[in-house]
Scaffold this active site. Structure first.
Site, short mmCIF file in Angstrom:
data_model
loop_
_atom_site.label_atom_id
_atom_site.label_comp_id
_atom_site.label_asym_id
_atom_site.label_seq_id
_atom_site.Cartn_x
_atom_site.Cartn_y
_atom_site.Cartn_z
N ASP A 257 0.87 -1.16 0.05
CA ASP A 257 -0.04 -0.02 0.01
C ASP A 257 0.78 1.23 0.08
O ASP A 257 1.48 1.46 0.95
CB ASP A 257 -0.71 -0.08 1.32
CG ASP A 257 -2.01 1.29 1.23
OD1 ASP A 257 -2.13 1.84 0.12
OD2 ASP A 257 -2.35 1.39 2.29
N ASP B 23 -2.44 5.90 -5.56
CA ASP B 23 -2.38 4.94 -4.40
C ASP B 23 -2.53 3.59 -4.98
O ASP B 23 -3.49 3.26 -5.24
CB ASP B 23 -3.34 5.47 -3.38
CG ASP B 23 -3.68 4.52 -2.18
OD1 ASP B 23 -2.65 3.89 -1.89
OD2 ASP B 23 -4.71 4.72 -1.76
#
Length: 500
Positions: A82, A284
């Protein structure tokens, strides 16, 4: 959605085995896919060298996962990569979610501190992360050995999720200022060296930077390369643009200025506008879809004939639209900045890993329904998740606070790795985008002619004109789907302010 990014949705996860290979100071990590139970949800070498990790793509729904080894002796866990969060955290085997009845529990692995001789608690009860969807993970901060891609860090600070309702852990590689402990204490003095910082501290790489190549939607894996770039994984020029600080002048996320969006198809092209331009968007990997302002998303949906489904609370469209010849061109950093084209085959996703739902009314009656990869959100910062990132080669430079962008070279089998030579070095082989000061100019907001709309649907063999003929744009039509036994959970990113 996870703090800093990520969303939760139905889909497959991956279990993995490490196939680390070390050659000329480069480590590559191989991973295998495994299907989870249907109840499981997911929705984010030496000095002067690099570390490469192969990360696995859950094709329709989930994020990118990799196997890590923790403790002494090592315990293997599969964790989600992430870029939108900054902590490594792992579930404790005593967590209730790991023994949940009727599921495999924490099928991707847990970390048992009692089985590690090098485990040490450094912040009892201090690990506390809460997500916008109401999920959370709480427990202790600890240090222990952590191995990724053949590189071992002996005293890596991590969180142990003792009280968590999330069945897998994460490897957050964002800015250290975005660590959960900083939010808890409201003090930057609480920052600790997270994974990218610690890799520099341990002299494994030269600078706090990495590049991300997710490859296309049909590929089972991509890679993250710590400390360098791979010039064979992108096409054209690699261009540097500035990361946006917060209004306090701090760097906490990979927000950049998105300054244009153009729809292109065989029937023409349209410049799409928004009152939010120029807008901060966060790049992201922990977010599966991409989220744009509502006014802009509605124009995109109209271009492709997407319908909003109240049942699923998202835009859907016929699965056949993956064959469309249309694409969207995203522009960044002003008129001379990089542009990334995203084709429809990267934006049409399965709604479920099982049988596809079917439109039972409207212009698409009888067609299989899929999820559209661009959704709407009401406030900044907006998100460009995996549906965008697969089409881009992205270099994250956390020292110079810049991002490098280029068109990805899908399914490239060649490799030419170039390390960052020093801590202050700029992204290798990249040029700075000129006139980024123009990224602050707000363009006029206009209504597109939708010259590209017919080409999007016609080239896919889909007729989406019925709603438009009745005076209602397809994007505003209510889609009714026939679906049995599909449960989906969505979360949105909290608002934030960035300097443009």
């Amino acid at each position: 959605m996870r703090r800093g990014a990520g969303i939760i949705a139905a889909g497959a996860l991956f279990a993995a085995t490490t196939l680390a290979q070390r050659k000329d100071g480069v480590v590559q990590w191989g991973i295998q896919r495994r299907q989870p139970p249907p109840e499981t949800y997911t929705r984010v070498r030496k000095r002067a060298s690099t570390f490469e990790e192969i990360i696995t793509n859950e094709e329709a729904r989930g994020g990118y996962f990799a196997t890590c080894r923790l403790g002494t002796p090592g315990q293997d866990l599969t964790l989600q990569l992430d870029t939108g969060s900054s902590d490594i955290w792992v579930p404790d085997p005593t967590a209730k979610v790991c023994s949940k009845s009727g599921t495999e529990g924490c099928a991707l692995g847990t970390f048992n501190p009692d089985r590690s001789s090098t485990f040490k608690v450094v912040g009892q009860g201090d690990f506390d992360i809460n997500y916008v969807d109401g999920s959370s993970s709480k427990g202790d901060y600890f240090t222990d050995a952590f191995q990724i891609g053949g590189a071992t860090l002996q005293n890596m600070t991590m969180g142990l999720g003792v009280n968590t309702d999330i069945a897998y852990g994460l490897v957050g590689v964002g800015y250290a200022l975005n660590e959960a402990i900083v939010g808890t204490t409201q003090s930057t003095a609480s920052v600790y060296p997270n994974l990218p910082v610690n890799m520099v501290k341990e002299k494994l790489i030269n600078t706090v930077a990495y590049s991300l190549w997710l490859n296309d939607l049909d590929s089972s894996s991509g890679n993250i390369l710590f400390g360098g770039i791979d010039t064979q994984k992108y096409k054209g020029d690699l261009t540097r643009i500035n990361i946006l600080p917060t209004t306090q002048g701090l760097y906490t996320s990979f927000a950049v200025a998105m300054t244009s969006l153009i729809a292109v198809s065989p029937s023409g092209q349209d410049t799409l506008t928004s009152k939010a331009f120029p807008m901060p968007v966060v790049l992201d990997s922990g977010t599966t879809l991409s989220y744009l302002p509502t006014d802009l998303a509605l124009q995109v949906w109209t271009e492709v004939g997407a319908l909003y489904s109240p049942e699923f609370e998202l835009a859907v469209l016929p699965c056949d639209m993956q064959n469309s010849e249309g694409y969207f061109s995203f522009g960044f950093g002003g008129p001379s900045g990089p542009q990334i084209n995203v084709s429809m085959d990267e934006l049409v996703l399965d709604l479920t890993s099982g049988r596809a739902p079917v439109f039972n009314t409207g212009p698409y009656k009888g067609m299989d329904a899929c999820e559209f990869g661009i959704q709407n959100f009401s406030s900044a910062p907006y998100l460009l998740g995996d549906t965008f990132l697969r089409s881009a080669y992205v270099v994250y430079d956390l020292v110079n606070n810049q991002v490098g962008l280029a068109a990805t070279d899908f399914n490239s089998t060649e490799s030419n790795i170039v390390p960052f030579p020093s801590l202050s070095a700029h992204i290798p082989s990249a040029t700075i985008a000129p006139d980024q000061s123009q990224a602050t100019i707000r363009p006029s907001v206009t209504t597109p002619a939708y010259a590209a709309s017919a080409g999007f649907t016609d080239s896919a063999g889909v007729n989406g004109s019925e709603n438009a003929a009745c005076g209602l744009p397809p994007a505003l039509g209510a889609a009714q789907l026939s679906v049995v036994g599909l449960s989906m959970v969505f979360a949105m990113l909290g608002s934030g302010m960035f300097l443009l």
